[in-house]
Every structure is written in C-alpha cells, then in structure tokens.
Design a protein around this motif. Structure first.
Motif, mmCIF file in Angstrom:
data_model
loop_
_atom_site.group_PDB
_atom_site.id
_atom_site.type_symbol
_atom_site.label_atom_id
_atom_site.label_comp_id
_atom_site.label_asym_id
_atom_site.label_seq_id
_atom_site.Cartn_x
_atom_site.Cartn_y
_atom_site.Cartn_z
ATOM 1 N N LYS A 147 41.443 50.670 63.993
ATOM 2 C CA LYS A 147 42.614 50.194 63.279
ATOM 3 C C LYS A 147 43.620 49.347 64.436
ATOM 4 C CE LYS A 147 46.904 51.624 60.880
ATOM 5 N NZ LYS A 147 47.887 52.776 60.417
ATOM 6 N N ASN A 148 43.662 49.999 65.630
ATOM 7 C CA ASN A 148 44.486 49.618 66.890
ATOM 8 C C ASN A 148 43.807 48.350 67.429
ATOM 9 O OD1 ASN A 148 46.124 51.697 66.591
ATOM 10 N ND2 ASN A 148 44.934 52.994 68.565
ATOM 11 N N LYS A 149 42.401 48.287 67.350
ATOM 12 C CA LYS A 149 41.680 47.042 67.848
ATOM 13 C C LYS A 149 41.996 45.925 66.917
ATOM 14 C CE LYS A 149 39.136 44.777 70.854
ATOM 15 N NZ LYS A 149 39.498 44.337 72.102
ATOM 16 N N ILE A 150 41.938 46.261 65.805
ATOM 17 C CA ILE A 150 42.189 45.004 64.582
ATOM 18 C C ILE A 150 43.731 44.649 64.792
ATOM 19 C CG2 ILE A 150 42.527 44.553 62.339
ATOM 20 C CD1 ILE A 150 39.943 46.322 61.818
ATOM 21 N N ALA A 151 44.406 45.547 65.024
ATOM 22 C CA ALA A 151 46.059 44.926 65.133
ATOM 23 C C ALA A 151 45.827 44.300 66.668
ATOM 24 C CB ALA A 151 46.839 46.368 65.289
ATOM 25 N N GLU A 152 45.331 44.723 67.629
ATOM 26 C CA GLU A 152 45.614 43.741 68.753
ATOM 27 C C GLU A 152 45.067 42.483 68.435
ATOM 28 O OE1 GLU A 152 42.588 43.745 72.749
ATOM 29 O OE2 GLU A 152 43.238 45.944 72.069
ATOM 30 N N ASN B 57 50.846 40.997 60.165
ATOM 31 C CA ASN B 57 51.207 41.284 58.870
ATOM 32 C C ASN B 57 50.275 40.423 57.794
ATOM 33 O OD1 ASN B 57 53.359 43.075 59.891
ATOM 34 N ND2 ASN B 57 54.678 41.236 60.067
ATOM 35 N N LYS B 58 49.110 40.186 58.263
ATOM 36 C CA LYS B 58 48.381 39.396 57.251
ATOM 37 C C LYS B 58 47.050 40.336 57.160
ATOM 38 C CE LYS B 58 50.488 35.484 57.572
ATOM 39 N NZ LYS B 58 51.056 34.451 56.204
ATOM 40 N N GLU B 59 46.982 41.733 57.277
ATOM 41 C CA GLU B 59 46.064 42.510 57.230
ATOM 42 C C GLU B 59 45.347 42.546 55.857
ATOM 43 O OE1 GLU B 59 48.846 43.424 58.748
ATOM 44 O OE2 GLU B 59 48.656 44.716 60.286
ATOM 45 N N TYR B 60 46.254 42.656 54.845
ATOM 46 C CA TYR B 60 45.896 42.549 53.328
ATOM 47 C C TYR B 60 45.588 41.425 52.441
ATOM 48 C CZ TYR B 60 46.523 47.414 55.108
ATOM 49 O OH TYR B 60 46.380 48.446 55.958
ATOM 50 N N LYS B 61 45.899 40.535 53.357
ATOM 51 C CA LYS B 61 45.722 39.170 52.458
ATOM 52 C C LYS B 61 44.207 38.804 52.345
ATOM 53 C CE LYS B 61 49.977 37.365 52.532
ATOM 54 N NZ LYS B 61 50.528 36.927 51.226
ATOM 55 N N MET B 62 44.019 38.420 51.450
ATOM 56 C CA MET B 62 42.394 37.936 50.989
ATOM 57 C C MET B 62 42.265 36.418 51.684
ATOM 58 S SD MET B 62 41.127 40.268 49.461
ATOM 59 C CE MET B 62 39.462 39.781 48.719
ATOM 60 N N PRO B 63 41.133 36.001 51.996
ATOM 61 C CA PRO B 63 40.659 34.971 52.593
ATOM 62 C C PRO B 63 41.307 33.583 51.895
ATOM 63 C CG PRO B 63 38.872 36.048 52.994
ATOM 64 C CD PRO B 63 39.788 37.029 52.151
#
Length: 246
Positions: free
Chosen positions: A135-140, A149-155
């Motif tokens: 989770k931390n690496k993805i946020a980074e 703030n785009k984590e839950y958007k679909m492509p």
C-alpha cells in the motif's frame, strides 16, 4: 563493463529471430535470423535521458528488445543493470526485468482492474508480500507520477495521459536502474505529451536512466538531450541542437 554504467553494448550485432528466446545453443548459429543492426556501441549512465530516433523499422524496438532479453544477444558484448546479456538464462530474465521499467505506447494495463490493483498485481508477482508495504509503495509511485486520489479509478475512466502515467508508475515500482520507453507519447495530445516528458525528465533527474524511442521531434526540441540516430543498420550519436538549428 564500465563502472557505474547502467547499459553497455560493445561491438554488438542485433538479430531479429523468428523464434522465441533460446538458450546458448542458439547463440552459436545464425539460423532463422535477420541482421537488424551491426557495430552497436552504446553506454548509458545513471540519470541520463537518451533518445532513439529513426524511421520505422530502423531497429529501435529491436535494440530495446535486446536490452530486456526478448531478443537474445548473439554477437558482441552487452550488460544491463549488472546482467551479462550474452550469458543470461531464461530463468534469470524476470530478475533482469525487475531492475528495469518498460513503458509502451499502448499502456498495456489490466483493463478489468483499477489503478491500485494494476500496481498491486505487479508487486505481488515480483515477490512483495506485506500488504502495508504494498500500500505504501503504491501511494509513493502514484504521488511521483501525479495520480494521487486515483487509486480506485478504472483505466477507462482515465485520460490517455493518465493511463500513460499509470504505466510509468508501474515501471517505477521496483526502483529500476533504467526505464525503456517505446514511443511513450505516440498516442497523446500535445499537452499530455508535454506532461509525460516533464515526468521522464524528473525521473532521470532522480538518477534513473531513461532510454526513449520517439518520432516526436517537438519533444526533443523542447527537452534536448543525448540523441542516437538509427540509419541503414547503424547507430550514431548526433548533435541534435546543431541539426535542429537552435
């Protein structure tokens, strides 16, 4: 290999094979191969941005495929991120690719997974197990590429520029020594293209080498850097500033 070089090729000939990657037996013969480039000498150091330019079919993609071991190196000497391309075995190729990031023109995202899941998939596939570290690496990396703030958007909910930023975030996950980018702005409008170029410049500024195949002379004009021209089976480093006249 030159100390601190990320990529080094010496007297390399690059062949395009109509077969898949083969082991050492393939390297001893030239059967079923076409010569694409000869006498290739290239050294890339940390933090360099290097453009590859030339006509379609001139060998840019074949060079990149050789660097990430999709095409075997059958003649000459080559090292990428500490791996000897003349000795690399099939089972070692995933470890080579963990030390590099690859960015394509068409993004190659998982269309049935959201932004977070696209990145999570890569981390788990490369051995990450701790959910909090993931989770931390993805946020980074999302912060680094401007997709907070785009984590839950679909492509499909992202613009073309945002999809390419996601593919760059994916390339950054394992702290690569070099990023190979094959026409990364080819499908983008000028504003999105400019944003991607600024991002690659920032990545190089942080010490990761970037090798970019491109036809976009406007980008090179705006962000001049080392430029390698492919022509008639050869490569040469050119003074792009003199050629473009500024």
């Amino acid at each position: 290999m030159e100390p601190n070089a990320v990529v080094e090729l010496r007297n390399v000939s690059i062949y395009h094979t109509r077969d898949s990657f083969k082991e050492a037996s393939f390297r001893k013969k030239r059967d079923n191969c076409d010569l694409v480039l000869s006498d290739v000498n290239l050294t890339v150091r940390p933090g360099e941005l290097v453009y590859l330019i030339g006509r379609v079919g001139s060998g840019k993609s074949s060079l990149m495929k050789t660097l990430y071991a999709e095409l075997p190196l059958v003649e000459g000497e080559g090292w990428v991120a500490g791996f000897d391309l003349t000795k690399i075995r099939r089972k070692d190729i995933p470890y080579l690719r963990r030390r590099m990031g690859i960015v394509f023109q068409d993004y190659q995202l998982l269309t049935d997974r959201n932004v977070f899941q696209n990145l999570q998939f890569v981390l788990k596939a490369t051995g990450w197990k701790n959910d909090m570290e993931i989770k931390n690496k993805i946020a980074e990396v999302l912060n680094e590429v401007g997709l907070v703030n785009k984590e839950y958007k679909m492509p499909f909910q992202l613009s073309g520029g945002e999809q390419q930023r996601l593919s760059i975030a994916r390339a950054l996950l394992n702290n690569p020594q070099v990023i190979l980018a094959d026409e990364p702005t080819g499908n983008l409008d000028p504003a999105a293209s400019d944003g991607i170029m600024q991002l690659f410049r920032a990545i190089a500024g942080n010490g990761c080498a970037v090798i970019m195949a491109t036809h976009n002379i406007g980008n090179i004009q705006q962000y001049p850097s080392r430029t390698i021209r492919f022509n008639q089976g050869q490569i040469e480093e050119i003074d792009i500033v003199s050629i473009l006249g500024y």
